[in-house]
Write a protein that holds these residues in place. Structure first.
Motif, PDB file in Angstrom:
ATOM      1  N   GLY A   1       0.839  -1.213   0.000  1.00 27.58           N
ATOM      2  CA  GLY A   1       0.000   0.000   0.000  1.00 27.58           C
ATOM      3  C   GLY A   1       0.860   1.243   0.000  1.00 27.58           C
ATOM      4  N   LEU A   2       1.810   1.292  -0.934  1.00 28.94           N
ATOM      5  CA  LEU A   2       2.766   2.409  -0.946  1.00 28.94           C
ATOM      6  C   LEU A   2       2.078   3.774  -1.000  1.00 28.94           C
ATOM      7  N   LEU A   3       2.674   4.700  -0.279  1.00 30.13           N
ATOM      8  CA  LEU A   3       2.196   6.084  -0.249  1.00 30.13           C
ATOM      9  C   LEU A   3       3.372   6.994  -0.603  1.00 30.13           C
ATOM     10  N   PRO A   4       3.091   8.211  -1.054  1.00 26.40           N
ATOM     11  CA  PRO A   4       4.192   9.113  -1.421  1.00 26.40           C
ATOM     12  C   PRO A   4       5.302   9.227  -0.358  1.00 26.40           C
ATOM     13  N   PRO A   5       4.984   9.270   0.953  1.00 30.13           N
ATOM     14  CA  PRO A   5       6.080   9.410   1.930  1.00 30.13           C
ATOM     15  C   PRO A   5       6.974   8.170   2.025  1.00 30.13           C
ATOM     16  N   ASP A   6       6.611   7.093   1.364  1.00 34.12           N
ATOM     17  CA  ASP A   6       7.476   5.905   1.384  1.00 34.12           C
ATOM     18  C   ASP A   6       8.675   6.074   0.462  1.00 34.12           C
ATOM     19  N   THR A   7       8.695   7.171  -0.313  1.00 27.89           N
ATOM     20  CA  THR A   7       9.852   7.451  -1.169  1.00 27.89           C
ATOM     21  C   THR A   7      11.054   7.690  -0.261  1.00 27.89           C
TER      22      THR A   7
END
Ligand SMILES: *[C@@H]1O[C@H](CO)[C@@H](O)[C@H](O)[C@H]1NC(C)=O
Ligand SMILES: *[C@@H]1O[C@H](CO)[C@@H](O)[C@H](O)[C@H]1NC(C)=O
Ligand SMILES: *[C@@H]1O[C@H](CO)[C@@H](O)[C@H](O)[C@H]1NC(C)=O
Ligand SMILES: *[C@@H]1O[C@H](CO)[C@@H](O)[C@H](O)[C@H]1NC(C)=O
Ligand SMILES: *[C@@H]1O[C@H](CO)[C@@H](O)[C@H](O)[C@H]1NC(C)=O
Length: 489
Positions: free
Chosen positions: A92-98
């Motif tokens: 469930g990747l989200l932008p802050p996982d960058t």
């Protein structure tokens, strides 16, 4: 004792070298950069060939500890887990996982820890926020316009601009546009589109309003009428930001309106209507619009004199012989035409003569001659006249102008008509003579100079005509629009 220490140092040095050479080989996995989308699941490996002894693995996210295989109390974030084979899974990747994800393998002494770093780039669609926030900017002429579109998105979106629906040819994909409001035509709807190849492009718009002095125009500044008729003067308020005060003037004084002379405004067209014209109504009028940044006038003449006559070009009727030519014209006049003046002269302009005379450098005398043509007895409003000019020179181009007079006075001169006579019997000009090829042409040019005192009054009227209509240099303004866009980040 010393010997052991030295031996130990040697071992350490050896281990150090081995690690430098073999470090990469210790890992069976290779560092990866994962480009993923939102909601994706990513598995980051941490496989070593270290099978003997138990090893401890820690995962770091941008340098801060995320997971530790020996510390069950260190709770992983909700969407992350470490498997028994030490792989790290993020779902469930989200932008802050960058971020950069580092796997650290801690081996039994004397082996030191080894690390491998992967990175995840979560790609997500663009968003845009306008500057100013409400998408509306109003400035005075001469002030600066500073607008922009702030974007988010990964990869970083590319911003393109349109003005009033037309692509703007900007050199770079700026998110910010800054220019001086040099002209009101720089106003409009500026639209930015941000796209990064992920999801749909997004668009936002900023409406730029530029305050300036009003602009007024008219299609008809010379209004022909007659006593007892209805007449209307109409001015178009082309531009009025901020709103303008408007008024009609007669010889510098406000026009007094009543139930015969009324004002009407519809769709920015301001009309002064005379329900039934009286003799004293004839004269000069001005429509004025004024705001805090300036004012604009447009002048009118309400007159009983005939409208400008127009020549008719009909080869069947313009019977041409070598010495005569039949001219036909029409004029609008609400009163009887008393007489016409037909002005005629040979035309020596732009056409080359078949055999240029090398000895004459002076242009030949080229004077207008006047022919008085009687008017008709009809009331009009359309009056037609036909006149055959005789005694002309064969194979010659002439130009003609006509003016008309009714009870109120003389009209302004018509446009110039060019016509040619047929070749003469005695002449040996080839049949393909340049002259015979000339069909009568109406030109919208009018003579500039007064040629003779007798003609002087004709040209005075010409000047009147050119003073009446004021032009807005639109094409020039559009050029200005393109020229004054200055880009600032
Ligand atoms: C991610 O999943 C959530 C919930 O299932 C959904 O609402 C959202 O639209 C998804 N986002 C994308 C970019 O697919
Ligand atoms: C590590 O474990 C996960 C979960 O069981 C599995 O999906 C993955 O294939 C494993 N990797 C290897 C190299 O065994
Ligand atoms: C981690 O570092 C990268 C690169 O320096 C940065 O783009 C990213 O936003 C960071 N992520 C977090 C969660 O701090
Ligand atoms: C109207 O204006 C013209 C110049 O535009 C001027 O020559 C003429 O005298 C004026 N007529 C009246 C009645 O003021
Ligand atoms: C004006 O015309 C008359 C006769 O048509 C002529 O004699 C006179 O020289 C002309 N004047 C000028 C200034 O051309």
């Amino acid at each position: 004792m010393k010997y052991i220490e030295m031996a130990f140092h040697k071992v350490c040095l050896l281990m150090f070298l081995v690690e430098i050479v073999l470090c990469e080989k210790v890992f069976k996995s290779v560092p990866v950069t994962v480009k993923a989308y939102e909601n994706d699941t990513v598995l980051l490996p941490c496989y070593t060939d270290n099978t003997e002894g138990d090893i401890r693995v820690r995962w770091y996210k941008n340098g801060s500890l995320l997971a530790d295989s020996r510390d069950p109390n260190l709770l992983l974030p909700l969407r992350a887990r470490m498997f028994a084979n030490f792989s790290l899974q993020l779902e469930g990747l989200l932008p802050p996982d960058t971020a950069d994800y580092t796997c650290e393998v801690i081996r039994p002494e004397p082996w030191g820890p080894i690390r491998q770093t992967h990175s995840i780039q979560v790609q997500y669609p663009p968003t845009v926020r306008t500057v100013p926030d409400d998408g509306f900017l109003e400035v005075k002429k001469g002030e600066y316009v500073d607008i922009g579109c702030e974007t988010t998105g990964s990869p970083i979106p590319i911003v393109t601009w349109k003005k009033n629906g037309e692509q703007m040819a900007l050199l770079e994909h700026r998110s910010r546009i800054r220019f001086r409001a040099e002209h009101r035509l720089l106003a409009g709807v500026y639209e930015c589109t941000a796209s990064n190849g992920v999801g749909d492009a997004v668009t936002a718009a900023i409406t730029v309003v530029i305050q300036d002095a009003p602009v007024v125009s008219t299609e008809r500044s010379f209004v022909h009428t007659a006593v007892g008729l209805r007449a209307a003067l109409a001015a178009r308020l082309e531009f009025a930001i901020p709103a303008a005060r408007t008024a009609w003037y007669r010889d510098g004084r406000p026009v007094r309106t009543d139930d015969r002379i009324v004002q009407m405004v519809r769709d920015n067209v301001h009309q002064l209507i005379f329900r039934s014209v009286r003799r004293p109504d004839l004269g000069n009028y001005t429509f004025r619009a004024e705001n805090k940044l300036g004012m604009a006038d447009v002048a009118f003449k309400l007159t009983g004199v005939p409208n400008v006559a127009s020549f008719k070009v009909e080869p069947a009727l313009n019977k041409a012989t070598s010495t005569s030519f039949t001219l036909i014209w029409e004029v609008d006049s609400y009163s009887t035409i008393i007489e016409y003046h037909l002005w005629l002269r040979p035309y020596y302009g732009r056409l080359s003569t078949p055999e240029p005379d090398a000895f004459t450098t002076e242009p030949p005398a080229n004077l207008w001659s006047k022919i008085v043509v009687p008017g008709d007895s009809t009331d009009g409003p359309i009056h037609s006249a036909t006149y055959t000019v005789r005694g002309l020179t064969p194979s010659t181009v002439y130009e003609a102008i006509v003016t008309s007079r009714n009870w109120f006075g003389w009209s302004k001169p018509s446009a110039v008509l060019h016509f040619a006579t047929e070749p003469g019997v005695g002449r040996t000009l080839p049949s393909t003579s340049e002259y015979t090829d000339i069909t009568p042409i109406l030109e919208e040019i009018v003579p500039q100079e007064a040629y003779n005192i007798t003609q002087a009054h004709v040209f005075e009227r010409l000047n009147e005509l050119s003073n009446g209509a004021r032009e807005t240099p639109f094409s020039a303004a559009i050029f200005v629009v393109l020229t004054f866009i200055i880009l600032v980040e």
